[in-house]
Design a protein around this motif. Structure first.
Motif, PDB file in Angstrom:
ATOM      1  N   TYR A   1      95.473  30.638  56.898  1.00 43.58           N
ATOM      2  CA  TYR A   1      96.644  29.770  56.952  1.00 43.58           C
ATOM      3  C   TYR A   1      96.796  29.061  55.603  1.00 43.58           C
TER       4      TYR A   1
ATOM      5  N   ASN B   1     101.767  27.258  56.396  1.00 47.16           N
ATOM      6  CA  ASN B   1     102.337  28.550  56.746  1.00 47.16           C
ATOM      7  C   ASN B   1     101.311  29.396  57.499  1.00 47.16           C
ATOM      8  N   SER B   2     101.809  30.248  58.376  1.00 53.24           N
ATOM      9  CA  SER B   2     100.959  31.142  59.147  1.00 53.24           C
ATOM     10  C   SER B   2     100.510  32.317  58.269  1.00 53.24           C
ATOM     11  N   PRO B   3      99.557  33.122  58.738  1.00 56.64           N
ATOM     12  CA  PRO B   3      99.152  34.308  57.953  1.00 56.64           C
ATOM     13  C   PRO B   3     100.298  35.275  57.668  1.00 56.64           C
ATOM     14  N   ARG B   4     101.341  35.234  58.475  1.00 56.69           N
ATOM     15  CA  ARG B   4     102.509  36.097  58.235  1.00 56.69           C
ATOM     16  C   ARG B   4     103.567  35.427  57.366  1.00 56.69           C
ATOM     17  N   GLY B   5     103.319  34.184  56.924  1.00 55.93           N
ATOM     18  CA  GLY B   5     104.253  33.498  56.044  1.00 55.93           C
ATOM     19  C   GLY B   5     105.255  32.616  56.737  1.00 55.93           C
ATOM     20  N   LEU B   6     105.144  32.424  58.041  1.00 53.82           N
ATOM     21  CA  LEU B   6     106.077  31.567  58.770  1.00 53.82           C
ATOM     22  C   LEU B   6     105.668  30.104  58.624  1.00 53.82           C
TER      23      LEU B   6
ATOM     24  N   GLY C   1      93.565  34.633  61.007  1.00 52.79           N
ATOM     25  CA  GLY C   1      93.864  34.924  59.611  1.00 52.79           C
ATOM     26  C   GLY C   1      93.765  33.678  58.751  1.00 52.79           C
TER      27      GLY C   1
ATOM     28  N   GLU D   1      97.333  33.250  65.895  1.00 50.75           N
ATOM     29  CA  GLU D   1      96.786  34.503  65.370  1.00 50.75           C
ATOM     30  C   GLU D   1      95.613  34.195  64.456  1.00 50.75           C
TER      31      GLU D   1
END
Length: 217
Positions: A91, A64-69, A89, A87
């Motif tokens: 992971y 998942n990405s730092p934004r939760g995707l 952040g 981005e």
């Protein structure tokens, strides 16, 4: 502490990690790895051994990405997830053992981040520094390239070691299975032979006759 615009930029070197982790039955294990933007994130895994009754070797892996995707997922015995980091952040890497409700699972992990073009950008900055000697700059650029080649070679080595570890545990499991199955078959053969001998003796068993105990027609 964050760097101000006048400070030196953050280091963007390559990094990698490889180790094994045990995921409990119906359990979830998550890891976080920091990466800068415009990097290449790679994640490889392989199931080494499973305990329990069903022994399903499949596992669910997601990144998942730092934004939760969700950037990638896999539900196989072994797999890999690669992508460009969009981005900066942390992971998230998650392993879900929902296929085995009564068995633990050991998984070998190999993941990290490397940055294409960092060596060229660093070389350009070095060329802008007039006080550096051309010979030293060439040696430094060559050293950086050699480090990059060694890093990728180490990645392939870890992948081969991951496969070797899985094959080793599979060999141990097959050896234990063959040993116990052979022992069980040997016991069955011995027991069957004993029962056959026992019934054959009873067929040829004759009773002694006396004046009071005589066989009847």
């Amino acid at each position: 502490m964050l760097a101000s615009p006048g400070d030196e930029p953050l280091f963007r070197g390559s990094d990698q990690y490889d180790f094994s982790i045990v995921v409990p039955a119906s359990g979830l294990q998550c890891l976080w790895h920091f990466a800068h933007q415009s990097g290449r994130f790679y994640f490889n895994y392989e199931v080494q051994w499973v305990t329990g009754i069903g022994k399903d070797r499949h596992i669910s892996a997601t990144v998942n990405s730092p934004r939760g995707l969700i950037l990638g997922s896999s539900q196989e015995v072994r797999g890999q997830i690669n992508f460009h980091t969009q981005e900066t952040g942390f992971y998230q890497i998650c392993l879900n053992n929902f296929h085995n409700r009564f068995g633990n699972m050991q998984v070998f992990l190999n993941f990290g981040v490397y940055y294409d073009g960092y060596e060229e950008m660093q070389q350009q900055k070095d060329e802008e520094r007039k006080h550096l000697n051309d010979t030293l700059a060439t040696i430094e650029a060559s050293t950086v390239k050699v480090q990059s080649y060694v890093f990728h070679m180490w990645r392939y080595y870890n992948f081969a070691r991951m496969r070797k570890g899985a094959d080793f545990y599979l060999l141990l499991s097959n050896y234990s299975y063959v040993t116990w199955w052979s022992a069980a078959q040997s016991l069955v053969i011995v027991a069957a032979g004993y029962l056959q001998l026992h019934f054959l003796k009873r067929l040829f068993h004759t009773r002694s006759t006396t004046d009071t105990n005589k066989p009847r027609c």
